[in-house]
Motif scaffolding. Sequence first.
Motif, mmCIF file in Angstrom:
data_model
loop_
_atom_site.group_PDB
_atom_site.id
_atom_site.type_symbol
_atom_site.label_atom_id
_atom_site.label_comp_id
_atom_site.label_asym_id
_atom_site.label_seq_id
_atom_site.Cartn_x
_atom_site.Cartn_y
_atom_site.Cartn_z
ATOM 1 N N GLY B 62 0.776 -1.234 0.000
ATOM 2 C CA GLY B 62 0.000 0.000 0.000
ATOM 3 C C GLY B 62 0.807 1.285 0.000
ATOM 4 O O GLY B 62 0.255 2.375 0.138
ATOM 5 N N PHE B 63 2.107 1.182 -0.162
ATOM 6 C CA PHE B 63 2.961 2.372 -0.198
ATOM 7 C C PHE B 63 3.017 2.974 -1.601
ATOM 8 O O PHE B 63 2.892 2.265 -2.594
ATOM 9 C CB PHE B 63 4.378 2.030 0.263
ATOM 10 N N GLU B 64 3.229 4.273 -1.646
ATOM 11 C CA GLU B 64 3.468 4.956 -2.904
ATOM 12 C C GLU B 64 4.462 6.084 -2.667
ATOM 13 O O GLU B 64 4.674 6.513 -1.524
ATOM 14 C CB GLU B 64 2.167 5.518 -3.499
ATOM 15 N N ALA B 65 5.082 6.544 -3.736
ATOM 16 C CA ALA B 65 6.038 7.644 -3.628
ATOM 17 C C ALA B 65 5.907 8.506 -4.869
ATOM 18 O O ALA B 65 5.540 8.038 -5.942
ATOM 19 C CB ALA B 65 7.460 7.122 -3.495
ATOM 20 N N GLU B 66 6.235 9.777 -4.704
ATOM 21 C CA GLU B 66 6.154 10.705 -5.834
ATOM 22 C C GLU B 66 7.520 11.332 -6.083
ATOM 23 O O GLU B 66 8.133 11.917 -5.178
ATOM 24 C CB GLU B 66 5.129 11.795 -5.579
ATOM 25 N N PHE B 67 7.971 11.210 -7.311
ATOM 26 C CA PHE B 67 9.232 11.825 -7.720
ATOM 27 C C PHE B 67 8.958 13.271 -8.103
ATOM 28 O O PHE B 67 8.101 13.551 -8.950
ATOM 29 C CB PHE B 67 9.808 11.058 -8.910
ATOM 30 N N ASN B 68 9.684 14.186 -7.477
ATOM 31 C CA ASN B 68 9.542 15.610 -7.783
ATOM 32 C C ASN B 68 10.920 16.131 -8.158
ATOM 33 O O ASN B 68 11.765 16.382 -7.293
ATOM 34 C CB ASN B 68 8.968 16.364 -6.579
ATOM 35 N N LYS B 69 11.124 16.305 -9.460
ATOM 36 C CA LYS B 69 12.457 16.691 -9.937
ATOM 37 C C LYS B 69 12.826 18.098 -9.491
ATOM 38 O O LYS B 69 13.972 18.360 -9.113
ATOM 39 C CB LYS B 69 12.510 16.578 -11.459
ATOM 40 N N SER B 70 11.881 19.016 -9.520
ATOM 41 C CA SER B 70 12.192 20.409 -9.167
ATOM 42 C C SER B 70 12.569 20.547 -7.698
ATOM 43 O O SER B 70 13.392 21.390 -7.336
ATOM 44 C CB SER B 70 11.008 21.315 -9.500
ATOM 45 N N GLN B 71 11.973 19.724 -6.853
ATOM 46 C CA GLN B 71 12.302 19.759 -5.427
ATOM 47 C C GLN B 71 13.304 18.674 -5.039
ATOM 48 O O GLN B 71 13.621 18.539 -3.851
ATOM 49 C CB GLN B 71 11.024 19.613 -4.594
ATOM 50 N N THR B 72 13.768 17.924 -5.995
ATOM 51 C CA THR B 72 14.699 16.804 -5.783
ATOM 52 C C THR B 72 14.248 15.958 -4.587
ATOM 53 O O THR B 72 15.022 15.688 -3.652
ATOM 54 C CB THR B 72 16.153 17.272 -5.593
ATOM 55 N N SER B 73 12.986 15.536 -4.641
ATOM 56 C CA SER B 73 12.440 14.754 -3.537
ATOM 57 C C SER B 73 11.800 13.471 -4.046
ATOM 58 O O SER B 73 11.423 13.357 -5.217
ATOM 59 C CB SER B 73 11.416 15.575 -2.761
ATOM 60 N N PHE B 74 11.684 12.527 -3.142
ATOM 61 C CA PHE B 74 11.044 11.234 -3.446
ATOM 62 C C PHE B 74 10.434 10.753 -2.140
ATOM 63 O O PHE B 74 10.866 9.780 -1.536
ATOM 64 C CB PHE B 74 12.089 10.258 -4.000
ATOM 65 N N HIS B 75 9.377 11.419 -1.707
ATOM 66 C CA HIS B 75 8.764 11.115 -0.417
ATOM 67 C C HIS B 75 7.875 9.874 -0.502
ATOM 68 O O HIS B 75 7.148 9.688 -1.488
ATOM 69 C CB HIS B 75 7.939 12.299 0.076
ATOM 70 N N LEU B 76 7.892 9.097 0.550
ATOM 71 C CA LEU B 76 7.119 7.853 0.632
ATOM 72 C C LEU B 76 5.861 8.105 1.451
ATOM 73 O O LEU B 76 5.939 8.732 2.515
ATOM 74 C CB LEU B 76 7.973 6.762 1.293
ATOM 75 N N ARG B 77 4.729 7.578 0.988
ATOM 76 C CA ARG B 77 3.469 7.819 1.691
ATOM 77 C C ARG B 77 2.658 6.544 1.795
ATOM 78 O O ARG B 77 2.759 5.635 0.949
ATOM 79 C CB ARG B 77 2.633 8.873 0.966
ATOM 80 N N LYS B 78 1.837 6.506 2.841
ATOM 81 C CA LYS B 78 0.838 5.448 2.965
ATOM 82 C C LYS B 78 -0.373 6.065 3.652
ATOM 83 O O LYS B 78 -0.231 6.744 4.680
ATOM 84 C CB LYS B 78 1.368 4.266 3.785
ATOM 85 N N PRO B 79 -1.580 5.869 3.102
ATOM 86 C CA PRO B 79 -2.762 6.545 3.638
ATOM 87 C C PRO B 79 -3.216 6.020 5.002
ATOM 88 O O PRO B 79 -3.841 6.762 5.763
ATOM 89 C CB PRO B 79 -3.835 6.304 2.576
ATOM 90 N N SER B 80 -2.885 4.753 5.322
ATOM 91 C CA SER B 80 -3.350 4.181 6.582
ATOM 92 C C SER B 80 -2.360 3.088 6.999
ATOM 93 O O SER B 80 -2.275 2.061 6.330
ATOM 94 C CB SER B 80 -4.761 3.597 6.400
ATOM 95 N N VAL B 81 -1.643 3.328 8.070
ATOM 96 C CA VAL B 81 -0.584 2.391 8.448
ATOM 97 C C VAL B 81 -1.107 1.320 9.397
ATOM 98 O O VAL B 81 -2.100 1.510 10.104
ATOM 99 C CB VAL B 81 0.620 3.097 9.086
ATOM 100 N N HIS B 82 -0.386 0.199 9.409
ATOM 101 C CA HIS B 82 -0.698 -0.908 10.305
ATOM 102 C C HIS B 82 0.478 -1.155 11.234
ATOM 103 O O HIS B 82 1.605 -0.737 10.946
ATOM 104 C CB HIS B 82 -0.981 -2.174 9.483
#
Lengths: 115, 115
Positions: B62-82
């Motif tokens: 259930g994890f996802e991440a978004e690549f943001n080239k302008s901010q040089t970021s790759f943050h990991l997210r999950k909407p509901s953790v266990h």
Amino acid sequence: DTEVTQTPKHLVMGMTNKKSLKCEQHMGHRAMYWYKQKAKKPPELMFVYSYEKLSINESVPSRFSPECPNSSLLNLHLHALQPEDSALYLCASSLNGLAGTDTQYFGPGTRLTVL
Amino acid sequence: AQSVTQLDSQVPVFEEAPVELRCNYSSSVSVYLFWYVQYPNQGLQLLLKYLSGSTLVKGINGFEAEFNKSQTSFHLRKPSVHISDTAEYFCAVIEGVKGNTPLVFGKGTRLSVIA
């Protein structure tokens, strides 16, 4: 089969002992890696074998000696280790080598304690 | 040379709450980005990776991440953790242009899910 296996799971050795860590994969990968991971730290690359030839040695002390007998096996020979060498030793493999698109698959590690 | 910064060493979060683990990288060339998870006393498992194409990458558990080239970021997210998501999470980068460059890990973020 997407598994990298490592033996033994745990190893306790004295500073005068000689021991070996073993790593095996049957995914047809041609690159294999040794990492050292201290507690609460990220893995640190030690060695890389690509097509059974040593391609990277990250200035690791000579008391660690890698060996790649064939494309499926990777050994790490240990001799005259120090207590500070105690760590989790991780093996990984990837399809072709250090190409950016290659994903590294990790084994479960060998927990080494040097007394 | 590339480097990876994980801004939070520890992230506590209540069960079923959303979570974001932050990762920033620095590189003068194009990169490939990875998130690995390490459960206690185990090796590293690949969660997801960005190589090219869509900047939103979905991974396992259930994890996802978004690549943001302008901010040089790759943050990991999950909407509901266990509770079972409690683990160490490592962001890693490899330069995509040239070969024979190793995977560089961040220092890791310890995610603790509280019941």
